[in-house]
Design a protein around this motif. Structure first.
Motif, PDB file in Angstrom:
ATOM      1  N   GLY A 196       0.810  -1.219   0.000  1.00 54.96           N
ATOM      2  CA  GLY A 196       0.000   0.000   0.000  1.00 54.96           C
ATOM      3  C   GLY A 196       0.839   1.263   0.000  1.00 54.96           C
ATOM      4  O   GLY A 196       2.067   1.235  -0.143  1.00 54.96           O
ATOM      5  N   PRO A 197       0.193   2.394   0.215  1.00 60.41           N
ATOM      6  CA  PRO A 197       0.871   3.690   0.081  1.00 60.41           C
ATOM      7  C   PRO A 197       1.961   3.936   1.110  1.00 60.41           C
ATOM      8  O   PRO A 197       2.846   4.764   0.897  1.00 60.41           O
ATOM      9  CB  PRO A 197      -0.274   4.699   0.244  1.00 60.41           C
ATOM     10  CG  PRO A 197      -1.311   3.973   1.031  1.00 60.41           C
ATOM     11  CD  PRO A 197      -1.224   2.546   0.555  1.00 60.41           C
ATOM     12  N   ASP A 220       2.791  -4.194  -5.526  1.00 61.92           N
ATOM     13  CA  ASP A 220       1.470  -4.710  -5.170  1.00 61.92           C
ATOM     14  C   ASP A 220       0.741  -5.227  -6.412  1.00 61.92           C
ATOM     15  O   ASP A 220      -0.012  -6.207  -6.343  1.00 61.92           O
ATOM     16  CB  ASP A 220       0.627  -3.614  -4.514  1.00 61.92           C
ATOM     17  CG  ASP A 220       1.051  -3.339  -3.076  1.00 61.92           C
ATOM     18  OD1 ASP A 220       1.825  -4.139  -2.520  1.00 61.92           O
ATOM     19  OD2 ASP A 220       0.613  -2.317  -2.520  1.00 61.92           O
ATOM     20  N   ARG A 248      -5.344  -5.407   3.704  1.00 62.69           N
ATOM     21  CA  ARG A 248      -4.895  -4.384   2.748  1.00 62.69           C
ATOM     22  C   ARG A 248      -5.551  -4.620   1.388  1.00 62.69           C
ATOM     23  O   ARG A 248      -5.827  -5.761   1.009  1.00 62.69           O
ATOM     24  CB  ARG A 248      -3.378  -4.415   2.606  1.00 62.69           C
ATOM     25  CG  ARG A 248      -2.666  -3.955   3.858  1.00 62.69           C
ATOM     26  CD  ARG A 248      -1.178  -3.779   3.629  1.00 62.69           C
ATOM     27  NE  ARG A 248      -0.563  -3.232   4.824  1.00 62.69           N
ATOM     28  CZ  ARG A 248      -0.546  -1.945   5.141  1.00 62.69           C
ATOM     29  NH1 ARG A 248      -1.125  -1.072   4.343  1.00 62.69           N
ATOM     30  NH2 ARG A 248       0.036  -1.528   6.243  1.00 62.69           N
ATOM     31  N   SER A 286      -8.104   6.722   5.803  1.00 61.07           N
ATOM     32  CA  SER A 286      -7.502   6.340   4.534  1.00 61.07           C
ATOM     33  C   SER A 286      -8.204   7.005   3.355  1.00 61.07           C
ATOM     34  O   SER A 286      -7.590   7.256   2.317  1.00 61.07           O
ATOM     35  CB  SER A 286      -7.546   4.817   4.375  1.00 61.07           C
ATOM     36  OG  SER A 286      -6.733   4.387   3.305  1.00 61.07           O
ATOM     37  N   HIS A 292      -1.894  10.287   0.399  1.00 57.94           N
ATOM     38  CA  HIS A 292      -1.167   9.020   0.436  1.00 57.94           C
ATOM     39  C   HIS A 292      -1.040   8.430  -0.972  1.00 57.94           C
ATOM     40  O   HIS A 292      -0.048   7.781  -1.287  1.00 57.94           O
ATOM     41  CB  HIS A 292      -1.903   8.005   1.323  1.00 57.94           C
ATOM     42  CG  HIS A 292      -1.724   8.223   2.782  1.00 57.94           C
ATOM     43  ND1 HIS A 292      -0.522   8.060   3.419  1.00 57.94           N
ATOM     44  CD2 HIS A 292      -2.601   8.596   3.748  1.00 57.94           C
ATOM     45  CE1 HIS A 292      -0.662   8.309   4.705  1.00 57.94           C
ATOM     46  NE2 HIS A 292      -1.910   8.645   4.932  1.00 57.94           N
ATOM     47  N   LEU A 293      -2.050   8.665  -1.798  1.00 55.18           N
ATOM     48  CA  LEU A 293      -2.048   8.118  -3.152  1.00 55.18           C
ATOM     49  C   LEU A 293      -1.543   9.135  -4.174  1.00 55.18           C
ATOM     50  O   LEU A 293      -0.775   8.793  -5.076  1.00 55.18           O
ATOM     51  CB  LEU A 293      -3.472   7.669  -3.533  1.00 55.18           C
ATOM     52  CG  LEU A 293      -3.670   7.068  -4.914  1.00 55.18           C
ATOM     53  CD1 LEU A 293      -2.784   5.832  -5.092  1.00 55.18           C
ATOM     54  CD2 LEU A 293      -5.137   6.677  -5.120  1.00 55.18           C
ATOM     55  N   SER A 305      -8.489   6.854  -2.280  1.00 57.61           N
ATOM     56  CA  SER A 305      -7.278   6.507  -1.538  1.00 57.61           C
ATOM     57  C   SER A 305      -7.463   5.421  -0.483  1.00 57.61           C
ATOM     58  O   SER A 305      -6.516   5.130   0.259  1.00 57.61           O
ATOM     59  CB  SER A 305      -6.713   7.765  -0.865  1.00 57.61           C
ATOM     60  OG  SER A 305      -7.672   8.356  -0.007  1.00 57.61           O
ATOM     61  N   GLN A 306      -8.660   4.855  -0.386  1.00 56.90           N
ATOM     62  CA  GLN A 306      -8.865   3.807   0.616  1.00 56.90           C
ATOM     63  C   GLN A 306      -7.944   2.622   0.307  1.00 56.90           C
ATOM     64  O   GLN A 306      -7.999   2.049  -0.778  1.00 56.90           O
ATOM     65  CB  GLN A 306     -10.318   3.343   0.629  1.00 56.90           C
ATOM     66  CG  GLN A 306     -10.646   2.269   1.655  1.00 56.90           C
ATOM     67  CD  GLN A 306     -10.270   2.646   3.067  1.00 56.90           C
ATOM     68  OE1 GLN A 306      -9.262   2.195   3.581  1.00 56.90           O
ATOM     69  NE2 GLN A 306     -11.094   3.502   3.678  1.00 56.90           N
ATOM     70  N   SER A 307      -7.104   2.261   1.261  1.00 53.86           N
ATOM     71  CA  SER A 307      -6.109   1.211   1.029  1.00 53.86           C
ATOM     72  C   SER A 307      -6.402  -0.070   1.795  1.00 53.86           C
ATOM     73  O   SER A 307      -5.549  -0.960   1.877  1.00 53.86           O
ATOM     74  CB  SER A 307      -4.707   1.723   1.397  1.00 53.86           C
ATOM     75  OG  SER A 307      -4.678   2.227   2.725  1.00 53.86           O
TER      76      SER A 307
END
Length: 344
Positions: A196-197, A220, A248, A286, A292-293, A305-307
């Protein structure tokens, strides 16, 4: 691009132009002395949920025992103000939800009438959650020990020397299981994804290489294709509900591919990962922190951006817990049992 420092734990980054601590979208309505003291701890999302609960319980215990702690409405103040940020940022994690649920049950049994009785009861409850390896926060190493038992009922158990294991990002429980296999002379080879991020897989790879293991690090995006190259899949989780567990993003696709190829898969989780109400949810932060993304995405671009994701329990082959190995159906019954006991 924001880069994670090698010494940083998972999700300790802060967005450009901010000075730590960054409280993003999850600032509580009222910040008191305890809430203020907890900010840095709660923003360190790399802490295991168990370590986080122990730290919070210790701070809460000190706050409750402080001479300046007001007995008036102490339960409401603790749960709805001082620990509001804990609930909002980490309440989706099984151990945190169970800790908060335990405090709520204390408040339900002892009158919040201004006497010291509730403060003393809450302090005693917080003290219980500070113990390492207790029934409330079991030892994560026991999950790996269950998986390594030769001749166990499930093909996901009984690791043989030199096998290749696929791991998705960071997991303290998986790390301990791999280290236990190494200590037993099984010398597995590990394929680790970015995770992930936050690139938590790098953190895991550094740790395992330091133990002398052979580690391959992949994107990933290569996870699903990597399943055909491995002997088994080991995954961690932050929460287990009645019908699903939280993993994740990409975990579901990996498990579906493992089923197609008949590759044994295991989710490693201590019993404190069972959520008290049987539900699962991805963390709100997230979605609320799209940097983060993509930092500085142009207007008109919606950054999803939900990881994390919820994965049906039946997709994993076996669940390795501190209480033994469970197939998906047995785990569902175990989750229901946990739900009943948590309500008492």
């Amino acid at each position: 691009m924001t880069h994670a420092d090698p010494e940083m734990s998972t999700f300790e980054w802060t967005p450009p132009g901010t000075t730590p601590p960054f409280d993003g979208e999850i600032t509580p309505h009222v910040v008191g002395d305890l809430a203020d003291d907890l900010l840095a701890t709660l923003e360190n999302r790399g802490l295991t949920a168990a370590d986080l609960v122990r730290k919070v319980a210790r701070e809460a215990c000190d706050w409750l025992n402080d001479e300046g702690c007001d007995d008036a409405a102490v339960g409401h103040t603790l749960l709805h103000h001082e620990l509001a940020l804990l609930r909002e940022a980490h309440g989706w994690r099984g151990p945190v939800a169970r800790f908060l649920g335990a405090l709520e049950r204390v408040c339900g049994k002892v009158a919040d009438d201004g006497s010291p009785a509730l403060r003393e009861a809450l302090s005693a409850e917080c003290a219980l959650w500070q113990e390492v390896g207790s029934d409330l926060l079991p030892d994560r190493a026991r999950c790996g020990a269950e998986l390594l038992v030769t001749g166990a009922f499930h093909p996901a158990a009984g690791l043989e020397s030199g096998e290749v294991i696929l791991v998705h990002g960071w997991s303290e429980t998986v790390a301990r299981a791999v280290e236990l296999a190494q200590a037993k002379g099984l010398v597995p080879e590990i394929i680790v994804s970015e995770g992930g991020p936050d690139l938590g897989g790098r953190r895991l790879a550094r740790r395992l290489v330091a133990s002398g293991l052979v580690v391959r690090f992949i994107y990933d995006a290569a996870l699903v294709d990597a399943v055909k190259r491995v002997d088994r899949v080991w995954l961690g989780t932050e929460a287990i509900g009645q019908r699903a567990f939280v993993g994740r993003l990409g975990t579901r696709a990996v498990l579906e591919r493992a089923q197609e190829l008949d590759v044994p898969s295991a989710v490693l989780a201590t019993s404190d990962k069972f959520t008290p109400d049987g539900s699962t949810a991805a963390p709100a932060w997230s979605e609320q922190e799209p940097w983060h993304l993509w930092e500085g995405a142009p207007h008109g671009v919606t950054v999803e951006s939900q990881s994390f994701e919820s994965i049906p329990l039946e997709l994993a082959g076996v669940y390795a817990t501190d209480e033994g190995l469970f197939g998906p159906q047995e785990l569902t019954r175990r989750a229901v049992k946990s739900l009943v006991s948590a309500s008492r």
